[in-house]
Design an enzyme around this catalytic site. Structure first.
Site, short mmCIF file in Angstrom:
data_model
loop_
_atom_site.label_atom_id
_atom_site.label_comp_id
_atom_site.label_asym_id
_atom_site.label_seq_id
_atom_site.Cartn_x
_atom_site.Cartn_y
_atom_site.Cartn_z
N SER A 143 0.82 -1.20 0.00
CA SER A 143 0.00 0.00 0.00
C SER A 143 0.86 1.26 0.00
O SER A 143 1.92 1.30 0.63
CB SER A 143 -0.91 0.01 1.23
OG SER A 143 -1.56 1.27 1.39
N HIS A 160 -14.05 -0.24 -2.73
CA HIS A 160 -13.13 0.12 -1.64
C HIS A 160 -13.61 -0.46 -0.31
O HIS A 160 -13.50 0.17 0.75
CB HIS A 160 -12.98 1.64 -1.54
CG HIS A 160 -11.61 2.09 -1.15
ND1 HIS A 160 -10.66 2.46 -2.07
CD2 HIS A 160 -11.00 2.22 0.06
CE1 HIS A 160 -9.55 2.82 -1.45
NE2 HIS A 160 -9.73 2.66 -0.15
#
Length: 385
Positions: free
Chosen positions: A106, A275
């Protein structure tokens, strides 16, 4: 506590973690309707049970972008993973390497990509946000390339942060947030010792590497809010396609028109995703959106999906709805928070077994055979007759 499923890991993580961290991971946007729909709609997908199909020898392996993996699963990019276990991203990538599955780092990880890549058996994929600071984006792409990453997962569904009400109540944000987080840590001594004390530094490692100064948890929400770019459009992104010479996967697609735009843009893959229900509350679940997107672009790029996946049967369902692969997010972080690397490996073993069981009971020998014909609908039954 006996661990037999992802739900067991979730319950254990809730006990172990300070509330601000558990609810940041567990929560969604608004009234969390989309968050719930991700799970409910996926579990509502019915499968055709078949018998006497000779499914003794099973093949769960996949090949994505020329690389072989043991399961049709990747660990999704989850921000702040290093706050859930000591150097959490490192423990997670070690588990992925042991199990031969893909790992996606990430942008907003605690451990910088260089630290993560040093513990990976194969090159990690890297996730990047659309940000106002183009210099940071270029720098991260170049750093990722230099560290061996060849697959960029470009997240496009976060031009602004979603309205996450749980965070204000839990102490992740809102009034007196830092004080509330400290008090919660004191009442969760196992986490405070393992992560709070020995898991330092608690900063955003990739951003610190770029800025040359620490960007800690207190700056996390503010930095994101200041750097997301609501004005971005497809034609603004051509420089990214030109800059990145590897595979490009666009994450955050929920509409067939956007899937076609990603194909026209030159993407090698997409992730059908809302998401994790953390952005637009009221958006369709991934399971609801996936078949239409697969019909629009399937076969012309690689389709991944996430959202509500908790079991091997859920992985099977996503493949049946049109995905070529599945990303695990919350499920692996629950396991990581509970038992670290061993917890993630145990979760992947459970999912492997569940997927194998589902394949046998539906008469499928290879994950590449999983498609609409395994769905319990009249049309599917006629198609396979």
């Amino acid at each position: 506590m006996i661990i037999s499923s992802a739900l067991d890991f979730r319950a254990a993580a809730q006990r172990r973690l300070p509330p601000f961290l558990f609810h940041y991971l567990d929560g969604g946007a608004g009234a969390e309707q989309t968050l719930r729909s991700n799970v409910d709609d996926l579990q509502a997908v019915r499968l055709r049970q078949r018998v006497l199909r000779g499914s003794e020898h099973l093949d769960l392996g996949v090949n994505w972008f020329g690389d072989d993996y043991a399961l049709p699963i990747a660990l999704a990019p989850v921000g702040l993973t290093g706050m859930y276990a000591r150097r959490g991203e490192v423990q997670a990538v070690r588990a992925a390497s042991r199990c031969n599955i893909a790992f996606i780092g990430s942008t907003v990880s605690v451990c910088p990509l260089a630290e993560v890549a040093a513990h990976a058996a194969t090159p990690v994929w890297f996730q990047l946000y659309v940000l106002k600071d183009r210099g940071f984006m270029r720098d991260m792409m170049r750093r990722a390339w230099a560290l061996g990453s060849r697959t960029l997962v470009f997240t496009v569904d976060m031009p602004v942060p979603g309205a996450r009400y749980r965070d204000a109540h839990s102490g992740m944000s809102g009034a007196h947030g830092p004080l509330r987080r400290v008090l919660q840590a004191l009442t969760h001594p196992r986490w405070a010792w393992d992560v709070g004390l020995f898991g330092r530094p608690h900063d955003l490692g990739n951003i610190t590497a770029y800025l040359g100064s620490s960007t800690g948890l207190a700056d996390y929400i503010g930095w994101l809010g200041a750097n997301f770019d609501p004005g971005i459009a497809w034609n603004d992104l051509q420089w990214i396609r030109d800059e990145w010479q590897g595979r490009l996967v666009i994450k955050g697609i929920l509409d067939p028109e956007d899937a076609r735009a990603a194909l026209a843009f030159g993407a090698d893959g997409i992730v059908v995703s809302n998401h994790g229900g953390r952005q637009l509350d009221g958006a369709p679940s991934s399971a609801q959106a996936l078949p239409g997107i697969a019909a629009a672009v399937g076969g012309r790029l690689t389709i991944f999906a996430d959202g509500g996946v908790r079991t091997g049967t859920d992985v099977f369902r996503m493949l049946a709805l049109g995905a070529d692969g599945v990303l695990l997010g919350r499920a692996f972080v629950y396991a990581l928070a509970t038992h670290g690397q061993a917890g993630v490996e145990r979760l992947l073993q459970i999912i492997d077994k569940e997927l194998r069981t589902t394949m046998v009971l539906t008469g499928v020998r290879s994950v590449r055979e999983i498609g609409p014909q395994v769905l319990a609908t009249l049309d599917a039954a006629k198609a396979s007759a």
